[in-house]
Design a protein around this motif. Structure first.
Motif, PDB file in Angstrom:
ATOM      1  N   UNK A   1       0.839  -1.178   0.000  1.00  0.00           N
ATOM      2  CA  UNK A   1       0.000   0.000   0.000  1.00  0.00           C
ATOM      3  C   UNK A   1       0.884   1.240   0.000  1.00  0.00           C
ATOM      4  N   UNK A   2       0.548   2.206  -0.795  1.00  0.00           N
ATOM      5  CA  UNK A   2       1.323   3.429  -0.892  1.00  0.00           C
ATOM      6  C   UNK A   2       1.153   4.271   0.360  1.00  0.00           C
ATOM      7  N   UNK A  44       5.470   7.851  -2.528  1.00  0.00           N
ATOM      8  CA  UNK A  44       4.617   7.056  -1.646  1.00  0.00           C
ATOM      9  C   UNK A  44       4.591   5.579  -2.007  1.00  0.00           C
ATOM     10  N   UNK A  45       4.958   5.245  -3.225  1.00  0.00           N
ATOM     11  CA  UNK A  45       5.012   3.855  -3.684  1.00  0.00           C
ATOM     12  C   UNK A  45       6.427   3.272  -3.575  1.00  0.00           C
ATOM     13  N   UNK A  66      13.564  -8.979  -9.349  1.00  0.00           N
ATOM     14  CA  UNK A  66      12.146  -8.715  -9.591  1.00  0.00           C
ATOM     15  C   UNK A  66      11.896  -7.392 -10.307  1.00  0.00           C
ATOM     16  N   UNK A  67      12.921  -6.710 -10.719  1.00  0.00           N
ATOM     17  CA  UNK A  67      12.774  -5.458 -11.431  1.00  0.00           C
ATOM     18  C   UNK A  67      12.502  -4.302 -10.499  1.00  0.00           C
ATOM     19  N   UNK A  68      13.420  -3.370 -10.456  1.00  0.00           N
ATOM     20  CA  UNK A  68      13.226  -2.181  -9.633  1.00  0.00           C
ATOM     21  C   UNK A  68      14.102  -1.062 -10.158  1.00  0.00           C
ATOM     22  N   UNK A  69      13.743   0.142  -9.763  1.00  0.00           N
ATOM     23  CA  UNK A  69      14.500   1.348 -10.046  1.00  0.00           C
ATOM     24  C   UNK A  69      14.853   1.957  -8.700  1.00  0.00           C
ATOM     25  N   UNK A 130       6.191  -4.268  -9.028  1.00  0.00           N
ATOM     26  CA  UNK A 130       4.871  -4.443  -8.406  1.00  0.00           C
ATOM     27  C   UNK A 130       4.300  -3.110  -7.930  1.00  0.00           C
ATOM     28  N   UNK A 131       5.144  -2.276  -7.334  1.00  0.00           N
ATOM     29  CA  UNK A 131       4.682  -0.956  -6.880  1.00  0.00           C
ATOM     30  C   UNK A 131       4.303  -0.089  -8.077  1.00  0.00           C
TER      31      UNK A 131
END
Length: 190
Positions: A1-2, A44-45, A66-69, A130-131
């Motif tokens: 949840x953000x 927020x995410x 899992x892929x992220x920045x 996912x976010x």
């Protein structure tokens, strides 16, 4: 949840980090297409992550993450890649606060194209795939602006790489002409 900016006590270190991340996200070195309020929504995410010095948190060729920045809030990140003819990594860039790393891994599911290692203790704000999906569902306009800004950064990088390839091709051609000239010239008459 953000996390919504209004849900955070503004006097806490987390709130100050949250606001700093939003400010950095709107900087020219990051995603200047976002307003500060939009950046606050994106932040927020994101989740904060402390990464100790000399930690490789993105590894070239890794297809399992899992892929992220990551938005670098504090510290330094060294971006490296192993070239075709070498086993030693080549430093591509050294980045400081406000820099984004891993955008490609956020949007595709291919192996990582470079390694990122902290040059000192660093604090990042991480946006996972996912976010991002949750942001797209809940905030389509802001997520569209975010993805457009990421696309513009990737296009800029692609154009820069194309310029470098043209330069390397010219250099290779000049070197080949010189080698051909040396081979065609009898020994001792150079």
């Amino acid at each position: 949840m953000a996390t919504h900016p209004d849900d955070i006590d503004p006097s806490t270190p987390r709130a100050r980090a949250f606001e700093r991340a939003a400010e950095l996200l709107t900087a020219p070195s990051a995603l200047m297409h976002l307003t500060l309020d939009e950046a606050r929504v994106v932040v927020g995410y994101m989740t904060p992550r402390f990464i100790p010095a000399d930690t490789t948190f993105i590894r070239e060729g890794d297809a399992a993450d899992d892929g992220f920045m990551a938005l670098l809030l504090e510290g330094e990140v060294v971006v490296e890649s192993v070239t075709v003819s070498s086993t030693e990594p080549l430093t591509i860039k050294v980045l400081g606060p406000g820099a984004l790393v891993g955008e490609v891994g956020l949007v595709d599911q291919e192996p990582r194209s470079a390694s990122c290692t902290t040059g000192m203790d660093s604090l990042c704000a991480i946006l996972t795939r996912d976010a991002l999906q949750a942001l797209i569902t809940r905030e389509p306009t802001i997520s569209a602006k975010l993805l457009l800004a990421i696309s513009a950064r990737l296009a800029e990088r692609l154009r820069d790489n194309a310029r470098k390839l043209r330069l390397y091709a010219k250099l290779a051609k000049a070197m080949q002409l010189e080698i051909d000239r040396m081979v065609a010239t009898p020994a001792g008459k150079v």
